[in-house]
Design an enzyme around this catalytic site. Structure first.
Site, PDB file in Angstrom:
ATOM      1  N   SER A  83      43.747  24.436   1.130  1.00 29.99           N
ATOM      2  CA  SER A  83      42.797  23.480   1.691  1.00 29.99           C
ATOM      3  C   SER A  83      43.029  23.374   3.200  1.00 29.99           C
ATOM      4  O   SER A  83      42.934  24.378   3.904  1.00 29.99           O
ATOM      5  CB  SER A  83      42.943  22.137   0.968  1.00 29.99           C
ATOM      6  OG  SER A  83      41.878  21.274   1.268  1.00 29.99           O
ATOM      7  N   GLU A 104      35.509  24.029  -7.146  1.00 30.48           N
ATOM      8  CA  GLU A 104      36.186  23.247  -6.115  1.00 30.48           C
ATOM      9  C   GLU A 104      35.621  21.824  -6.037  1.00 30.48           C
ATOM     10  O   GLU A 104      36.354  20.838  -5.955  1.00 30.48           O
ATOM     11  CB  GLU A 104      36.008  23.921  -4.738  1.00 30.48           C
ATOM     12  CG  GLU A 104      36.510  25.339  -4.642  1.00 30.48           C
ATOM     13  CD  GLU A 104      37.956  25.444  -4.191  1.00 30.48           C
ATOM     14  OE1 GLU A 104      38.605  24.386  -4.010  1.00 30.48           O
ATOM     15  OE2 GLU A 104      38.439  26.575  -4.017  1.00 30.48           O
ATOM     16  N   HIS A 136      39.271  21.848  -7.135  1.00 27.03           N
ATOM     17  CA  HIS A 136      40.077  21.999  -5.927  1.00 27.03           C
ATOM     18  C   HIS A 136      41.501  21.538  -6.197  1.00 27.03           C
ATOM     19  O   HIS A 136      41.725  20.482  -6.790  1.00 27.03           O
ATOM     20  CB  HIS A 136      39.446  21.148  -4.827  1.00 27.03           C
ATOM     21  CG  HIS A 136      39.984  21.365  -3.452  1.00 27.03           C
ATOM     22  ND1 HIS A 136      39.798  22.528  -2.755  1.00 27.03           N
ATOM     23  CD2 HIS A 136      40.675  20.535  -2.626  1.00 27.03           C
ATOM     24  CE1 HIS A 136      40.350  22.417  -1.554  1.00 27.03           C
ATOM     25  NE2 HIS A 136      40.895  21.210  -1.460  1.00 27.03           N
TER      26      HIS A 136
END
Length: 528
Positions: A191, A314, A408
């Site tokens: 990320s 995600e 995610h």
């Protein structure tokens, strides 16, 4: 009687440190790589730490960077420990063989958290499994939020990224004494950590500090300077101070964090808004990192091997907490219009996704569009620019918790082989498959060791290793059809031109902006 193993002691450029053995792995926590970034050093580039005499105990995690807590909606899924103290520019080392003779591969980890949250103390990031398997593992704390990424007229940009560079330079100088090889360093992140790794991949000052890079769910990018300035200006307005580093340095630290959280709640990975981010600064980030890395004439990091990837869903971590997934589905055309504004695209893109995914609801269409636009297509571009030395993966195993899917950050417990921790179970649920963790963790270890995770590198067939239910397998261009929608001719018969919106959608730019504002106010603003 078994002899007690003596605590390991290692010399660093600033003094000796004492760790301890945990399950046959030497662990050192909270080693300072730079001085505390407060007082006259606040909002400034990092400076070396003060050397110390004697041996410093480094058993416990060091202080974490100032940060607001997650909202309750996200805290049920994500852990984010807080360790008080000013000496927050510190790192941790796990090594199977401290000493200068081992010359083992090294993996340096940059945590995620939208550049506003996270730390190296998150239990999911425990480095034991990497060290157990022959990799010296280093995890790094760095400045966050306005302290690390505020943009001021009287201070250099990107101090948080400069912290990460200082940590890499420390690794280059010191890791040999911990059993690592400074010539075999892999920089990895997820990320915001992956975005940071991508920026360092292109940074002139970081060239030669690492040999490989892993970018998980984050592309190389430079943010919009105006978005960062808006964050700073809005904070300054609430605080009733000038939008300068000097003025912000006089503000109580807790008040600054509360104000940052209040202003940041109207930002979203799905719908944008003011946010902190890495910006082009003419120095550490001389140009957009993705443009630099895909420019064939620039030759930036041309010898660095890459592993790039994403999860299948995600967006679910951004929309499931707080019931936002259902809200987007109810908003229907309004949400789709917001996605068009976020992605700067016309209705032909939405039509293409609907045609490719006829059973998908509005939230899935919006989520996958935004994910492709912001994350997958840039990583695809990077792989296309570096065939033969890039490896692509997709994590497709769905969480055992309702609605999260392959969201995610879900892959982290598998990459670190920490699925048995309560913190991993917060996102994966109970009973995550250990064989999948063996496969993923093994691939990351192999990539750090010799640059080959175990599948075919990127080529014209677009090979992507799928980590999902069942055996990991190689697929050829599994998302190529979705990516093609973005480059299709909108005037063909199959799609409507941009000037001909789907019935009921706002068509004009001002109306689209109004839609985005409505969505942010409706609660989509909570972000990871």
């Amino acid at each position: 009687m078994t002899a007690v193993q003596a605590d390991p002691v290692v010399s660093t450029p600033y003094g000796a440190v004492r760790g301890r053995y945990e399950n046959q792995v030497a662990v050192f926590r909270g080693i300072p790589y730079a001085a505390p970034p407060f007082g006259p050093r606040r909002f400034r580039p990092p400076e070396p730490p003060e050397p110390w005499d004697g041996v410093r105990d480094t058993v416990d995690f060091g202080p974490t960077a100032p940060k607001p807590p997650y909202t309750d909606a996200f805290a049920q899924y994500l852990s984010d420990p807080y360790v008080p103290g000013d000496d927050c520019l510190n790192l941790n080392v796990w090594t199977p063989e401290p000493g200068s003779g081992a010359r083992l591969p090294v993996l340096v980890w940059l945590h995620g958290g939208a550049l506003t949250r996270g730390s190296s103390a998150v239990p999911v990031y425990d480095g034991h499994a990497f060290a157990r398997d022959g990799v010296v593992f280093v995890s790094v704390n760095y400045r966050l939020g306005v302290e690390g990424y505020g943009l001021f007229p009287d201070a250099p940009a990107n101090p948080g990224l400069r912290d990460q560079l200082a940590a890499l330079q420390w690794v280059h100088q010191a890791i040999g004494a911990f059993g690592g090889d400074p010539g075999r360093v892999t920089l990895a992140g997820q990320s915001a950590g992956a975005i940071s790794a991508g920026a360092l991949l292109a940074a002139p000052q970081a060239q030669g500090l690492f040999r490989r890079a892993v970018l998980q769910s984050g592309p190389p990018e430079a943010g919009d300077r105006d978005k960062v300035r808006r964050m700073v200006r809005r904070m300054a307005t609430r605080l009733k101070v000038p939008a300068t580093a000097a003025a912000f340095a006089e503000v109580d630290r807790d008040l600054l964090l509360r104000t940052q959280a209040e202003v940041g709640r109207l930002s979203s990975p799905v719908l944008g808004g003011p946010a902190f981010g890495i910006v082009v600064d003419g120095d550490l980030v001389p140009r957009d990192p993705l443009e630099a890395l895909t420019d064939p004439g620039a030759g930036v990091a041309k010898d660095v091997g890459l592993m790039l990837g994403w999860t299948s869903e995600e967006y679910r971590l951004w929309l499931v907490p707080g019931g936002l997934l259902e809200r987007v589905d109810r908003l229907g055309p309004v949400a789709l219009a917001g996605a068009m504004a976020r992605c700067h695209c016309g209705s032909e893109v939405v039509r293409g996704y609907r045609a490719l995914h006829p059973g998908a609801g509005t939230a899935e269409i919006v989520g996958q569009m935004v994910t492709d636009h912001l994350l997958r297509i840039p990583l695809h571009r990077l792989a296309e620019a570096r065939p033969g030395s890039s490896y692509m993966y997709e994590f497709a195993w769905p969480s055992n918790l309702p609605q999260l899917g392959a969201c995610h950050a879900l892959e982290l417990g598998f990459v670190f082989d920490t699925g048995n921790t309560p913190e991993s179970a917060k996102l994966a649920g109970e009973g995550a498959p250990t064989e999948l963790a063996d496969a993923m963790h093994g691939a990351w270890v192999r990539f750090a060791a010799d640059g080959d995770p175990g599948w075919r590198p990127w080529d014209a067939g677009h090979p992507v290793q799928i980590f999902g239910k069942g055996e990991p397998h190689l697929a050829s261009g599994p998302r190529d059809a979705d990516f093609a929608v973005w480059t299709a001719d909108p005037t063909t018969e199959e799609t409507a031109p941009v000037s001909e919106p789907v019935e009921g959608w706002p068509a004009r730019t001002a109306e689209l902006r109004s839609v985005v504002r409505r969505l942010r106010r409706s609660g989509l603003a909570r972000r990871h």
